[in-house]
Design an enzyme around this catalytic site. Structure first.
Site, mmCIF file in Angstrom:
data_model
loop_
_atom_site.group_PDB
_atom_site.id
_atom_site.type_symbol
_atom_site.label_atom_id
_atom_site.label_comp_id
_atom_site.label_asym_id
_atom_site.label_seq_id
_atom_site.Cartn_x
_atom_site.Cartn_y
_atom_site.Cartn_z
ATOM 1 C CG HIS A 491 -1.877 -1.023 0.784
ATOM 2 N ND1 HIS A 491 -2.627 -1.492 2.560
ATOM 3 C CD2 HIS A 491 -2.332 -2.022 -0.018
ATOM 4 C CE1 HIS A 491 -3.767 -2.128 2.449
ATOM 5 N NE2 HIS A 491 -3.419 -2.621 0.818
ATOM 6 C CD GLN A 492 3.780 -0.231 -2.942
ATOM 7 O OE1 GLN A 492 3.542 -0.497 -3.692
ATOM 8 N NE2 GLN A 492 4.295 -1.308 -1.311
#
Length: 555
Positions: A491-492
Protein backbone atom coordinates in the site's frame (compact mmCIF):
# COMPACT_ATOMS: atom_id res chain seq x y z
CA UNK A 1 -8.44 20.64 -29.11
CA UNK A 2 -11.70 19.96 -30.85
CA UNK A 3 -14.78 21.65 -29.51
CA UNK A 4 -15.89 19.38 -26.70
CA UNK A 5 -19.63 19.25 -26.13
CA UNK A 6 -21.88 16.85 -24.33
CA UNK A 7 -23.58 14.42 -26.67
CA UNK A 8 -27.29 13.71 -26.79
CA UNK A 9 -27.05 10.56 -24.72
CA UNK A 10 -29.96 10.01 -22.39
CA UNK A 11 -28.58 6.81 -20.85
CA UNK A 12 -26.70 7.36 -17.58
CA UNK A 13 -22.97 6.70 -17.51
CA UNK A 14 -23.53 3.83 -15.08
CA UNK A 15 -26.18 2.20 -17.26
CA UNK A 16 -24.05 2.66 -20.34
CA UNK A 17 -21.09 1.13 -18.55
CA UNK A 18 -23.14 -1.86 -17.46
CA UNK A 19 -24.51 -2.35 -20.96
CA UNK A 20 -21.01 -2.31 -22.36
CA UNK A 21 -19.76 -4.72 -19.72
CA UNK A 22 -22.59 -7.06 -20.59
CA UNK A 23 -21.52 -6.87 -24.20
CA UNK A 24 -18.05 -8.28 -23.63
CA UNK A 25 -18.58 -11.11 -26.06
CA UNK A 26 -16.09 -12.48 -28.52
CA UNK A 27 -17.40 -10.00 -31.06
CA UNK A 28 -16.78 -7.07 -28.76
CA UNK A 29 -13.28 -8.36 -27.93
CA UNK A 30 -12.54 -8.62 -31.64
CA UNK A 31 -13.77 -5.07 -32.14
CA UNK A 32 -11.54 -3.83 -29.34
CA UNK A 33 -8.49 -5.63 -30.71
CA UNK A 34 -8.91 -4.41 -34.27
CA UNK A 35 -9.62 -0.86 -33.13
CA UNK A 36 -6.64 -0.64 -30.81
CA UNK A 37 -4.29 -2.24 -33.33
CA UNK A 38 -5.30 0.37 -35.89
CA UNK A 39 -4.94 3.25 -33.42
CA UNK A 40 -1.48 2.14 -32.29
CA UNK A 41 -0.29 1.37 -35.82
CA UNK A 42 -1.14 4.95 -36.80
CA UNK A 43 -0.24 6.51 -33.46
CA UNK A 44 -0.91 10.22 -33.42
CA UNK A 45 1.80 12.65 -32.42
CA UNK A 46 -0.52 14.57 -30.10
CA UNK A 47 -3.59 13.97 -27.94
CA UNK A 48 -5.78 16.25 -25.92
CA UNK A 49 -5.02 14.31 -22.75
CA UNK A 50 -2.22 11.89 -21.91
CA UNK A 51 -2.80 9.60 -18.92
CA UNK A 52 0.33 7.81 -17.74
CA UNK A 53 -0.49 4.55 -15.97
CA UNK A 54 -3.54 2.28 -16.19
CA UNK A 55 -3.90 1.38 -12.51
CA UNK A 56 -6.73 2.04 -10.09
CA UNK A 57 -6.58 5.82 -10.60
CA UNK A 58 -5.36 6.10 -14.19
CA UNK A 59 -8.02 3.79 -15.57
CA UNK A 60 -10.71 5.94 -13.98
CA UNK A 61 -9.26 9.19 -15.33
CA UNK A 62 -8.90 7.79 -18.86
CA UNK A 63 -12.47 6.51 -18.85
CA UNK A 64 -14.00 9.74 -17.58
CA UNK A 65 -12.15 11.78 -20.20
CA UNK A 66 -12.95 9.36 -23.02
CA UNK A 67 -16.66 9.47 -22.24
CA UNK A 68 -16.76 12.57 -24.42
CA UNK A 69 -16.07 11.39 -27.97
CA UNK A 70 -14.59 14.76 -28.93
CA UNK A 71 -11.72 14.43 -26.45
CA UNK A 72 -8.74 12.41 -27.69
CA UNK A 73 -7.16 10.37 -24.88
CA UNK A 74 -3.94 8.37 -24.77
CA UNK A 75 -3.52 5.87 -21.92
CA UNK A 76 0.08 4.67 -21.56
CA UNK A 77 0.99 1.45 -19.75
CA UNK A 78 4.43 -0.14 -19.41
CA UNK A 79 2.94 -3.61 -18.94
CA UNK A 80 1.07 -5.82 -21.33
CA UNK A 81 -2.29 -7.51 -21.61
CA UNK A 82 -4.31 -8.51 -18.57
CA UNK A 83 -5.98 -11.32 -20.52
CA UNK A 84 -4.37 -14.08 -18.46
CA UNK A 85 -5.81 -16.84 -16.29
CA UNK A 86 -3.57 -15.82 -13.37
CA UNK A 87 -5.22 -12.40 -13.40
CA UNK A 88 -8.79 -13.36 -14.28
CA UNK A 89 -9.10 -16.22 -11.77
CA UNK A 90 -9.48 -14.56 -8.38
CA UNK A 91 -7.96 -17.50 -6.50
CA UNK A 92 -4.75 -17.34 -8.52
CA UNK A 93 -3.68 -13.82 -7.47
CA UNK A 94 -0.45 -15.00 -5.73
CA UNK A 95 0.82 -16.33 -9.06
CA UNK A 96 1.26 -12.75 -10.28
CA UNK A 97 3.69 -11.71 -7.53
CA UNK A 98 7.33 -11.79 -8.51
CA UNK A 99 6.51 -12.09 -12.22
CA UNK A 100 6.90 -9.67 -15.12
CA UNK A 101 3.46 -8.35 -14.17
CA UNK A 102 5.07 -6.65 -11.17
CA UNK A 103 7.82 -4.07 -10.78
CA UNK A 104 9.45 -6.37 -8.19
CA UNK A 105 11.02 -3.60 -6.16
CA UNK A 106 13.05 -4.16 -3.00
CA UNK A 107 13.44 -1.69 -0.18
CA UNK A 108 16.83 -0.72 1.16
CA UNK A 109 18.09 -2.64 4.23
CA UNK A 110 16.18 -1.35 7.23
CA UNK A 111 17.82 -1.28 10.69
CA UNK A 112 14.35 -1.28 12.27
CA UNK A 113 13.66 -4.65 10.59
CA UNK A 114 16.94 -6.21 11.73
CA UNK A 115 18.63 -5.03 8.54
CA UNK A 116 16.14 -6.82 6.29
CA UNK A 117 14.97 -5.68 2.89
CA UNK A 118 11.38 -6.21 1.82
CA UNK A 119 10.09 -7.19 -1.61
CA UNK A 120 7.56 -4.68 -2.89
CA UNK A 121 5.23 -5.75 -5.66
CA UNK A 122 3.42 -3.15 -7.75
CA UNK A 123 1.31 -3.74 -10.83
CA UNK A 124 3.09 -3.67 -14.20
CA UNK A 125 0.21 -4.74 -16.43
CA UNK A 126 -3.05 -3.30 -17.69
CA UNK A 127 -5.00 -2.53 -14.53
CA UNK A 128 -1.89 -1.98 -12.43
CA UNK A 129 -2.34 -3.10 -8.84
CA UNK A 130 -6.03 -3.88 -9.41
CA UNK A 131 -4.93 -6.73 -11.71
CA UNK A 132 -2.56 -8.43 -9.26
CA UNK A 133 -3.90 -7.53 -5.80
CA UNK A 134 -6.17 -9.42 -3.39
CA UNK A 135 -9.23 -7.54 -4.71
CA UNK A 136 -10.25 -6.18 -1.30
CA UNK A 137 -12.49 -3.08 -1.48
CA UNK A 138 -11.80 -0.91 1.58
CA UNK A 139 -13.01 2.69 1.49
CA UNK A 140 -10.79 4.10 4.21
CA UNK A 141 -11.94 5.61 7.49
CA UNK A 142 -14.11 8.70 7.81
CA UNK A 143 -11.24 10.50 9.54
CA UNK A 144 -8.94 9.81 6.56
CA UNK A 145 -11.09 11.76 4.15
CA UNK A 146 -11.77 14.58 6.59
CA UNK A 147 -8.00 14.82 7.04
CA UNK A 148 -7.54 14.97 3.26
CA UNK A 149 -10.03 17.84 3.10
CA UNK A 150 -8.27 19.68 5.92
CA UNK A 151 -4.85 19.29 4.31
CA UNK A 152 -6.15 20.33 0.89
CA UNK A 153 -8.34 23.13 2.28
CA UNK A 154 -11.15 21.79 0.10
CA UNK A 155 -14.32 20.16 1.39
CA UNK A 156 -14.76 18.31 -1.88
CA UNK A 157 -12.33 15.77 -0.37
CA UNK A 158 -14.20 15.28 2.90
CA UNK A 159 -15.97 12.11 3.97
CA UNK A 160 -19.47 13.30 3.13
CA UNK A 161 -18.42 14.20 -0.43
CA UNK A 162 -16.44 11.01 -0.95
CA UNK A 163 -19.29 8.87 0.38
CA UNK A 164 -21.50 10.20 -2.40
CA UNK A 165 -18.88 9.21 -4.98
CA UNK A 166 -18.63 5.71 -3.52
CA UNK A 167 -22.40 5.31 -3.64
CA UNK A 168 -22.44 6.51 -7.25
CA UNK A 169 -19.72 4.20 -8.57
CA UNK A 170 -20.56 1.01 -6.72
CA UNK A 171 -22.67 -1.86 -7.96
CA UNK A 172 -23.19 -3.46 -4.55
CA UNK A 173 -24.25 -7.11 -4.36
CA UNK A 174 -24.79 -7.54 -0.65
CA UNK A 175 -27.40 -6.72 1.97
CA UNK A 176 -29.21 -3.55 0.89
CA UNK A 177 -27.92 -0.44 2.64
CA UNK A 178 -29.15 2.66 0.83
CA UNK A 179 -27.42 5.04 3.24
CA UNK A 180 -23.98 3.71 2.38
CA UNK A 181 -24.02 1.44 -0.69
CA UNK A 182 -24.82 2.11 -4.33
CA UNK A 183 -26.26 -0.01 -7.14
CA UNK A 184 -25.68 0.27 -10.88
CA UNK A 185 -22.21 1.82 -10.93
CA UNK A 186 -19.18 0.45 -12.80
CA UNK A 187 -17.52 -1.20 -9.76
CA UNK A 188 -18.93 -4.62 -8.93
CA UNK A 189 -18.53 -5.18 -5.17
CA UNK A 190 -19.71 -8.16 -3.18
CA UNK A 191 -18.95 -9.81 0.15
CA UNK A 192 -16.85 -12.98 -0.16
CA UNK A 193 -19.29 -15.58 -1.46
CA UNK A 194 -19.92 -18.77 0.54
CA UNK A 195 -16.86 -18.21 2.73
CA UNK A 196 -14.74 -20.86 4.40
CA UNK A 197 -16.38 -21.71 7.78
CA UNK A 198 -13.34 -20.30 9.56
CA UNK A 199 -14.23 -16.77 8.36
CA UNK A 200 -17.54 -16.36 10.23
CA UNK A 201 -15.93 -18.16 13.19
CA UNK A 202 -13.34 -15.38 13.28
CA UNK A 203 -16.10 -12.77 13.49
CA UNK A 204 -17.56 -14.61 16.47
CA UNK A 205 -14.14 -14.83 18.08
CA UNK A 206 -13.47 -11.11 17.55
CA UNK A 207 -16.78 -10.32 19.22
CA UNK A 208 -15.55 -11.98 22.40
CA UNK A 209 -12.87 -9.29 22.55
CA UNK A 210 -15.26 -6.38 22.09
CA UNK A 211 -14.96 -6.02 18.32
CA UNK A 212 -18.49 -5.73 16.89
CA UNK A 213 -19.56 -7.51 13.72
CA UNK A 214 -20.95 -5.53 10.76
CA UNK A 215 -22.87 -6.63 7.68
CA UNK A 216 -20.03 -5.34 5.51
CA UNK A 217 -16.62 -3.79 6.07
CA UNK A 218 -17.51 -0.41 4.60
CA UNK A 219 -20.12 2.14 5.53
CA UNK A 220 -20.94 2.49 9.21
CA UNK A 221 -18.09 0.24 10.33
CA UNK A 222 -15.50 2.76 9.18
CA UNK A 223 -17.05 5.81 10.81
CA UNK A 224 -16.14 4.84 14.38
CA UNK A 225 -13.84 2.48 16.26
CA UNK A 226 -13.83 -0.19 13.55
CA UNK A 227 -15.29 -3.68 13.63
CA UNK A 228 -15.18 -7.10 12.00
CA UNK A 229 -16.81 -8.24 8.76
CA UNK A 230 -16.61 -10.55 5.78
CA UNK A 231 -14.37 -8.86 3.22
CA UNK A 232 -15.81 -6.83 0.35
CA UNK A 233 -14.23 -8.04 -2.89
CA UNK A 234 -14.13 -7.04 -6.56
CA UNK A 235 -14.97 -10.58 -7.61
CA UNK A 236 -17.87 -11.94 -9.62
CA UNK A 237 -18.42 -15.67 -10.12
CA UNK A 238 -14.84 -16.33 -9.06
CA UNK A 239 -13.42 -13.84 -11.56
CA UNK A 240 -11.49 -10.66 -10.83
CA UNK A 241 -13.23 -7.41 -11.72
CA UNK A 242 -10.22 -5.11 -12.05
CA UNK A 243 -10.61 -1.36 -12.31
CA UNK A 244 -9.23 -1.46 -15.84
CA UNK A 245 -11.85 -4.02 -16.89
CA UNK A 246 -14.60 -2.08 -15.14
CA UNK A 247 -13.71 1.36 -16.50
CA UNK A 248 -11.48 1.28 -19.59
CA UNK A 249 -12.13 -1.96 -21.45
CA UNK A 250 -15.80 -1.18 -22.24
CA UNK A 251 -14.62 1.97 -24.07
CA UNK A 252 -11.71 0.49 -26.04
CA UNK A 253 -13.78 0.14 -29.19
CA UNK A 254 -13.91 3.94 -29.42
CA UNK A 255 -11.77 5.91 -31.83
CA UNK A 256 -10.93 8.60 -29.25
CA UNK A 257 -9.26 6.29 -26.70
CA UNK A 258 -5.86 4.79 -27.51
CA UNK A 259 -4.29 2.32 -25.07
CA UNK A 260 -0.55 2.02 -25.65
CA UNK A 261 0.99 -0.98 -23.89
CA UNK A 262 4.64 -2.00 -23.39
CA UNK A 263 5.43 1.71 -23.32
CA UNK A 264 7.66 3.33 -20.68
CA UNK A 265 7.30 7.04 -20.00
CA UNK A 266 10.88 8.18 -19.47
CA UNK A 267 10.58 11.96 -19.27
CA UNK A 268 8.18 14.86 -19.33
CA UNK A 269 8.82 17.67 -21.80
CA UNK A 270 8.35 21.35 -21.01
CA UNK A 271 8.13 24.79 -22.49
CA UNK A 272 9.26 26.89 -19.58
CA UNK A 273 7.02 25.87 -16.69
CA UNK A 274 4.37 24.29 -18.91
CA UNK A 275 4.27 20.52 -19.44
CA UNK A 276 3.94 19.88 -23.16
CA UNK A 277 4.27 16.15 -23.62
CA UNK A 278 6.01 12.89 -22.81
CA UNK A 279 9.03 10.97 -24.01
CA UNK A 280 8.19 7.28 -24.36
CA UNK A 281 10.21 4.16 -25.13
CA UNK A 282 8.03 1.83 -27.19
CA UNK A 283 9.29 -1.25 -29.03
CA UNK A 284 12.86 -0.08 -28.60
CA UNK A 285 12.20 3.34 -30.10
CA UNK A 286 11.99 6.68 -28.32
CA UNK A 287 8.97 8.70 -29.39
CA UNK A 288 7.66 12.11 -28.34
CA UNK A 289 3.95 12.67 -27.90
CA UNK A 290 2.44 16.07 -27.21
CA UNK A 291 -0.49 16.92 -24.96
CA UNK A 292 -2.78 19.61 -26.31
CA UNK A 293 -4.36 20.13 -22.90
CA UNK A 294 -2.96 18.16 -19.96
CA UNK A 295 -0.83 15.27 -18.76
CA UNK A 296 -2.05 13.20 -15.82
CA UNK A 297 0.47 11.05 -13.94
CA UNK A 298 -1.01 7.89 -12.47
CA UNK A 299 2.11 5.76 -12.23
CA UNK A 300 1.88 5.03 -8.51
CA UNK A 301 3.74 6.15 -5.42
CA UNK A 302 7.13 4.96 -6.69
CA UNK A 303 7.18 5.63 -10.42
CA UNK A 304 5.34 8.98 -10.31
CA UNK A 305 7.97 10.72 -8.10
CA UNK A 306 10.75 8.95 -9.99
CA UNK A 307 9.50 10.37 -13.31
CA UNK A 308 9.05 13.82 -11.78
CA UNK A 309 12.61 13.86 -10.48
CA UNK A 310 14.09 12.54 -13.73
CA UNK A 311 12.17 15.29 -15.53
CA UNK A 312 13.54 18.06 -13.29
CA UNK A 313 10.82 18.38 -10.65
CA UNK A 314 11.97 17.68 -7.11
CA UNK A 315 14.55 18.67 -4.53
CA UNK A 316 17.04 20.77 -6.45
CA UNK A 317 20.00 19.47 -4.42
CA UNK A 318 19.23 15.88 -5.34
CA UNK A 319 18.56 16.76 -8.98
CA UNK A 320 21.77 18.75 -9.32
CA UNK A 321 23.73 15.84 -7.83
CA UNK A 322 22.92 13.89 -11.00
CA UNK A 323 23.16 16.82 -13.39
CA UNK A 324 19.40 16.97 -14.01
CA UNK A 325 18.30 20.49 -15.04
CA UNK A 326 15.88 21.85 -12.46
CA UNK A 327 12.47 22.76 -13.85
CA UNK A 328 10.85 23.27 -10.45
CA UNK A 329 12.23 22.92 -6.93
CA UNK A 330 9.66 20.84 -5.00
CA UNK A 331 11.41 19.22 -2.03
CA UNK A 332 8.39 17.08 -1.17
CA UNK A 333 8.74 14.88 -4.26
CA UNK A 334 9.72 11.41 -3.09
CA UNK A 335 9.34 12.27 0.60
CA UNK A 336 6.62 11.26 3.08
CA UNK A 337 6.70 7.63 1.85
CA UNK A 338 4.18 5.49 3.74
CA UNK A 339 3.11 1.88 3.65
CA UNK A 340 1.23 -0.61 5.79
CA UNK A 341 3.41 -3.36 7.25
CA UNK A 342 2.03 -6.48 8.88
CA UNK A 343 3.07 -9.68 10.64
CA UNK A 344 1.88 -13.23 10.04
CA UNK A 345 0.48 -15.15 13.01
CA UNK A 346 0.00 -18.81 12.07
CA UNK A 347 -1.84 -21.93 13.28
CA UNK A 348 -1.97 -25.49 12.01
CA UNK A 349 -5.42 -26.67 10.97
CA UNK A 350 -7.02 -29.41 13.04
CA UNK A 351 -8.64 -30.62 9.82
CA UNK A 352 -7.49 -29.05 6.59
CA UNK A 353 -9.98 -26.76 4.85
CA UNK A 354 -9.35 -25.59 1.29
CA UNK A 355 -9.21 -21.80 0.84
CA UNK A 356 -12.08 -20.08 -0.94
CA UNK A 357 -12.48 -16.87 -2.93
CA UNK A 358 -9.22 -14.90 -2.55
CA UNK A 359 -7.96 -16.88 0.49
CA UNK A 360 -8.71 -13.74 2.55
CA UNK A 361 -12.39 -13.59 3.47
CA UNK A 362 -12.71 -11.84 6.83
CA UNK A 363 -11.09 -8.85 8.48
CA UNK A 364 -11.19 -6.64 11.54
CA UNK A 365 -10.15 -3.08 12.34
CA UNK A 366 -9.69 -1.87 15.90
CA UNK A 367 -7.68 0.41 18.18
CA UNK A 368 -4.36 -0.63 19.67
CA UNK A 369 -5.02 1.74 22.59
CA UNK A 370 -8.23 3.05 24.13
CA UNK A 371 -6.76 6.56 23.99
CA UNK A 372 -7.08 6.56 20.19
CA UNK A 373 -10.14 7.96 18.44
CA UNK A 374 -9.83 5.75 15.36
CA UNK A 375 -8.78 2.20 14.41
CA UNK A 376 -5.03 1.94 13.82
CA UNK A 377 -4.59 -1.82 13.37
CA UNK A 378 -6.15 -4.27 10.93
CA UNK A 379 -5.91 -8.01 10.50
CA UNK A 380 -7.03 -10.09 7.55
CA UNK A 381 -7.63 -13.77 8.16
CA UNK A 382 -5.57 -15.81 5.71
CA UNK A 383 -6.60 -19.37 4.85
CA UNK A 384 -3.08 -20.61 4.07
CA UNK A 385 0.10 -20.52 6.22
CA UNK A 386 2.29 -17.54 5.28
CA UNK A 387 5.46 -16.01 6.70
CA UNK A 388 8.39 -13.78 5.83
CA UNK A 389 11.43 -15.57 4.43
CA UNK A 390 13.21 -15.17 7.76
CA UNK A 391 10.38 -16.63 9.82
CA UNK A 392 9.60 -19.34 7.29
CA UNK A 393 13.16 -20.55 7.76
CA UNK A 394 12.90 -20.39 11.56
CA UNK A 395 9.42 -21.89 12.10
CA UNK A 396 8.12 -25.19 10.82
CA UNK A 397 5.15 -24.05 8.74
CA UNK A 398 2.49 -26.73 8.38
CA UNK A 399 1.27 -28.02 5.05
CA UNK A 400 -2.28 -27.05 6.04
CA UNK A 401 -2.69 -23.96 8.16
CA UNK A 402 -4.31 -20.58 8.53
CA UNK A 403 -3.42 -17.30 10.15
CA UNK A 404 -3.78 -13.58 10.48
CA UNK A 405 -1.91 -10.91 8.55
CA UNK A 406 -2.04 -8.22 11.20
CA UNK A 407 -0.85 -4.74 10.36
CA UNK A 408 -0.39 -1.12 11.39
CA UNK A 409 -2.77 0.96 9.27
CA UNK A 410 -2.07 4.38 10.77
CA UNK A 411 1.73 4.34 10.59
CA UNK A 412 3.73 7.22 12.02
CA UNK A 413 6.95 6.14 10.27
CA UNK A 414 7.95 8.04 7.15
CA UNK A 415 10.35 6.97 4.43
CA UNK A 416 11.68 8.45 1.20
CA UNK A 417 12.59 7.68 -2.39
CA UNK A 418 15.86 8.66 -4.03
CA UNK A 419 17.29 8.51 -7.52
CA UNK A 420 20.37 6.38 -8.08
CA UNK A 421 21.24 8.08 -11.36
CA UNK A 422 19.88 10.42 -14.04
CA UNK A 423 18.66 7.77 -16.50
CA UNK A 424 15.24 6.17 -16.58
CA UNK A 425 17.04 2.81 -16.38
CA UNK A 426 18.67 3.70 -13.06
CA UNK A 427 16.67 2.06 -10.25
CA UNK A 428 14.96 4.12 -7.58
CA UNK A 429 16.08 3.59 -3.99
CA UNK A 430 13.23 2.92 -1.57
CA UNK A 431 14.08 3.82 2.01
CA UNK A 432 10.83 2.60 3.55
CA UNK A 433 11.96 3.28 7.16
CA UNK A 434 9.17 0.99 8.39
CA UNK A 435 8.72 0.68 12.18
CA UNK A 436 11.15 3.55 12.78
CA UNK A 437 8.58 5.35 14.92
CA UNK A 438 8.12 3.75 18.36
CA UNK A 439 4.33 4.11 18.14
CA UNK A 440 4.33 1.76 15.16
CA UNK A 441 6.21 -0.93 17.05
CA UNK A 442 3.79 -0.60 19.96
CA UNK A 443 0.83 -0.91 17.61
CA UNK A 444 2.38 -3.89 15.80
CA UNK A 445 2.96 -5.75 19.08
CA UNK A 446 -0.60 -4.99 20.20
CA UNK A 447 -1.90 -6.33 16.89
CA UNK A 448 0.10 -9.56 17.14
CA UNK A 449 -1.05 -10.12 20.70
CA UNK A 450 -4.69 -9.50 19.77
CA UNK A 451 -4.44 -11.86 16.79
CA UNK A 452 -3.03 -14.54 19.08
CA UNK A 453 -5.81 -14.04 21.60
CA UNK A 454 -8.54 -14.23 18.95
CA UNK A 455 -6.92 -17.18 17.18
CA UNK A 456 -6.61 -19.17 20.38
CA UNK A 457 -10.14 -18.36 21.59
CA UNK A 458 -13.03 -20.80 21.93
CA UNK A 459 -14.76 -19.94 18.64
CA UNK A 460 -11.68 -20.87 16.57
CA UNK A 461 -10.53 -23.82 18.69
CA UNK A 462 -12.40 -26.40 16.55
CA UNK A 463 -10.23 -25.36 13.57
CA UNK A 464 -6.91 -25.33 15.37
CA UNK A 465 -4.45 -28.11 16.14
CA UNK A 466 -1.63 -25.88 17.45
CA UNK A 467 -0.22 -22.38 17.22
CA UNK A 468 2.89 -22.25 15.05
CA UNK A 469 4.11 -18.69 15.53
CA UNK A 470 4.93 -16.61 17.41
CA UNK A 471 3.58 -18.53 20.46
CA UNK A 472 3.99 -16.87 23.86
CA UNK A 473 6.94 -14.58 23.18
CA UNK A 474 7.30 -11.52 25.37
CA UNK A 475 9.40 -8.36 25.63
CA UNK A 476 12.46 -8.17 23.42
CA UNK A 477 11.79 -11.60 21.91
CA UNK A 478 8.37 -10.51 20.67
CA UNK A 479 9.80 -7.26 19.35
CA UNK A 480 12.46 -9.22 17.49
CA UNK A 481 9.74 -11.46 16.05
CA UNK A 482 7.89 -8.40 14.75
CA UNK A 483 11.04 -7.02 13.12
CA UNK A 484 11.63 -10.35 11.35
CA UNK A 485 7.96 -10.96 10.53
CA UNK A 486 7.03 -7.57 9.05
CA UNK A 487 6.01 -7.62 5.42
CA UNK A 488 4.29 -5.06 3.25
CA UNK A 489 0.61 -4.86 2.43
CA UNK A 490 1.74 -3.27 -0.89
CA UNK A 491 0.00 0.00 0.00
CA UNK A 492 2.76 2.45 -0.96
CA UNK A 493 1.58 6.05 -0.88
CA UNK A 494 2.07 9.75 -0.11
CA UNK A 495 5.27 10.54 -2.05
CA UNK A 496 3.79 13.56 -3.87
CA UNK A 497 1.28 14.64 -1.30
CA UNK A 498 -1.65 16.98 -1.65
CA UNK A 499 -1.63 19.95 0.67
CA UNK A 500 -0.71 23.58 1.25
CA UNK A 501 2.60 23.38 3.12
CA UNK A 502 6.13 23.61 1.72
CA UNK A 503 6.43 19.82 1.31
CA UNK A 504 3.21 19.49 -0.70
CA UNK A 505 3.53 18.61 -4.38
CA UNK A 506 -0.04 19.07 -5.62
CA UNK A 507 -2.88 21.38 -4.67
CA UNK A 508 -6.51 20.50 -3.97
CA UNK A 509 -7.17 20.09 -7.69
CA UNK A 510 -4.18 17.75 -8.09
CA UNK A 511 -2.16 20.31 -10.07
CA UNK A 512 1.60 20.13 -9.57
CA UNK A 513 2.71 23.33 -7.88
CA UNK A 514 4.43 25.75 -10.23
CA UNK A 515 3.81 23.67 -13.36
CA UNK A 516 0.99 24.19 -15.86
CA UNK A 517 -0.94 21.36 -17.52
CA UNK A 518 0.38 18.63 -15.19
CA UNK A 519 -1.66 16.79 -12.58
CA UNK A 520 -1.13 13.70 -10.45
CA UNK A 521 -3.88 11.20 -9.70
CA UNK A 522 -2.70 8.15 -7.78
CA UNK A 523 -1.79 7.04 -4.25
CA UNK A 524 1.22 9.36 -4.18
CA UNK A 525 -1.07 12.38 -3.54
CA UNK A 526 -2.44 10.98 -0.27
CA UNK A 527 -1.42 13.26 2.63
CA UNK A 528 -1.31 10.05 4.64
CA UNK A 529 -2.06 6.45 3.72
CA UNK A 530 -5.70 5.53 4.20
CA UNK A 531 -6.88 3.08 6.86
CA UNK A 532 -6.96 -0.25 5.03
CA UNK A 533 -6.43 -1.44 1.47
CA UNK A 534 -5.78 1.43 -0.93
CA UNK A 535 -7.45 0.36 -4.20
CA UNK A 536 -10.83 1.94 -3.41
CA UNK A 537 -9.31 5.29 -2.32
CA UNK A 538 -7.26 5.32 -5.53
CA UNK A 539 -10.49 4.98 -7.51
CA UNK A 540 -11.84 7.99 -5.60
CA UNK A 541 -8.69 9.96 -6.48
CA UNK A 542 -9.27 9.06 -10.13
CA UNK A 543 -12.91 10.08 -9.91
CA UNK A 544 -12.01 13.41 -8.31
CA UNK A 545 -9.49 14.04 -11.09
CA UNK A 546 -12.13 13.17 -13.65
CA UNK A 547 -14.63 15.58 -12.08
CA UNK A 548 -12.07 18.39 -12.00
CA UNK A 549 -10.98 17.89 -15.61
CA UNK A 550 -14.50 17.51 -16.96
CA UNK A 551 -15.52 20.70 -15.21
CA UNK A 552 -12.54 22.69 -16.47
CA UNK A 553 -12.84 21.56 -20.08
CA UNK A 554 -16.65 21.31 -20.10
CA UNK A 555 -16.51 17.67 -21.14
Amino acid sequence: MKSIKNGNRTVSAASQAQARLDSQTDAFAASVNSNQQALVADLKSSFDFIVCGSGSSGSVVARRLAENENASVLLIEIGGSDDLAEIADAAKWPLNLGTDRSWNYRTLPNPYLNGRTMPVDAGKVLGGGSSINVMCWARGHKSDWDFFASEAADNAWDYASVLEIYRRIEDWHGIEDKSFRGIGGPVHVEPAADPNPIAPAMLEAAGAFGIPTFANQNGKMMEGDGGAAICDLLVEDGKRRSIFRSYVYPYMDRSNLTVLTHALVTRLTFSGKTATGVEVVHKGNTIHISANEEIILSLGAIQTPKLLMQSGIGDQIELQRFGIPVIKHLPGVGRNYQDHVACDVVWEYRHALPPRNTMCESTFFTRSSIELEFPDIQAIQVEVPLASIENAQKYDLPAAGWGFFGGVVRPQSRGSLHLSGPSYSDPVHIDANSLSHPDDMRAAIACVELCRAIGNSAALRPFTKREIMPTSLKGGDLEDFVRNASRTYYHQSSTAKMGTDSMSVVDHQLCVYGIKNLRIADSSIMPRVTTGNTMAPCVIIGERAGEILKSKYKL
